[in-house]
Enzyme design. Structure first.
Site, short mmCIF file in Angstrom:
data_model
loop_
_atom_site.label_atom_id
_atom_site.label_comp_id
_atom_site.label_asym_id
_atom_site.label_seq_id
_atom_site.Cartn_x
_atom_site.Cartn_y
_atom_site.Cartn_z
N ASP A 159 -1.92 89.29 -49.79
CA ASP A 159 -2.28 89.43 -51.20
C ASP A 159 -3.27 88.34 -51.57
O ASP A 159 -2.89 87.20 -51.86
CB ASP A 159 -1.03 89.34 -52.07
CG ASP A 159 -0.18 90.59 -51.93
OD1 ASP A 159 1.01 90.47 -51.62
OD2 ASP A 159 -0.73 91.69 -52.11
N ASP A 216 3.12 99.70 -52.82
CA ASP A 216 3.10 98.25 -52.88
C ASP A 216 3.76 97.74 -54.15
O ASP A 216 3.29 98.02 -55.24
CB ASP A 216 1.62 97.79 -52.83
CG ASP A 216 1.48 96.28 -52.75
OD1 ASP A 216 0.34 95.82 -52.61
OD2 ASP A 216 2.50 95.57 -52.83
#
Ligand code: DX5
Ligand code: ZN
Length: 222
Positions: A35, A176
């Site tokens: 991320d 996600d």
């Protein structure tokens, strides 16, 4: 086909990193979810290029890079993208989505488009020919430990149906955010194939528990 695991490395800790990666390699975790956050597109900073460089020294597990960065098309060359990687850019992060996908092509990676919970499914219609996958955010991006936005489950169904209607069933659907064992089972049944496993499943507890968490997730995704 069994679902694949993309371990959300923002949920790991540096102290146990080597042990964590050893377990992931032994359990065949398919991707490491990175991320990358710039503090502008999302109100958080995240894993940067130095972390990625260091990770590449420690393991050959491919990276699943989730670029939560504004105007990514001008920044790809800073990141160290490899052909084995997945790279998701956010639809909401640039006014020139198709150009950004074009700029990503020379890197040879798989090109995914990430969409936030409130972004309508129809935005996908015009980019189907330029993507290998879709990263469906089930939470508002930027933080681990959040709860799923309820409307995203119905939205996942709409995305799968759209891919079928447009004869693009080969496009991978990644999910996600708050992928618990229960949410993973629901989304697998809907047709999702790549699951970002974070604090909601894989990283629950200490590193000594990660292997059992993976085994439990594998059962759900089989
Ligand atoms: C959300 C991140 C995810 C998240 C997954 O912005 O992209 O990787 O950390 O972990 P949990 O399971 O905590 O949502
Ligand atoms: Zn992510």
């Amino acid at each position: 086909m069994s679902g694949k695991i993309s371990a959300s490395m923002m949920c790991s800790n540096l102290v146990d990193l080597k042990e964590t990666l050893r377990i992931f390699e032994e359990e065949g975790v398919e991707y490491l979810h990175i991320d990358m956050m710039d503090g502008t597109f999302v109100p958080n900073f995240g894993l940067g290029v130095d972390y990625i460089r260091g990770l590449r020294e420690l393991t050959s597990i491919p990276l699943d890079m989730h670029l939560m960065i504004k105007d990514p098309e001008y920044k790809f060359q800073w990141i160290g993208i490899k052909e084995t990687d997945v790279v998701s850019i956010h639809y909401e992060s640039t006014f020139q989505v198709q150009r950004a996908l074009d700029y990503l092509q020379p890197f040879g990676c798989k090109r995914f488009l990430a969409i936030n919970p409130a972004t309508p499914v129809y935005v996908l219609e015009e980019v189907m020919d330029y993507i290998d996958g879709i990263n469906l955010l089930m939470v508002n991006p930027g933080f681990a430990g959040q709860k799923i936005v309820p409307s995203t489950l119905k939205k996942a169904e709409k995305v799968i149906q759209l891919l079928y209607d447009m004869h693009h069933e080969n496009i991978t659907v990644e999910v996600d955010g708050n992928i618990t064992y229960e949410n993973a089972a629901i989304l697998k049944n809907l047709g999702a194939e790549l699951f970002v496993a974070g604090s909601s499943s894989l990283f629950k507890g200490k590193v000594s528990q990660y292997r059992n968490n993976i085994i439990r997730l594998r059962e759900v995704l089989s």
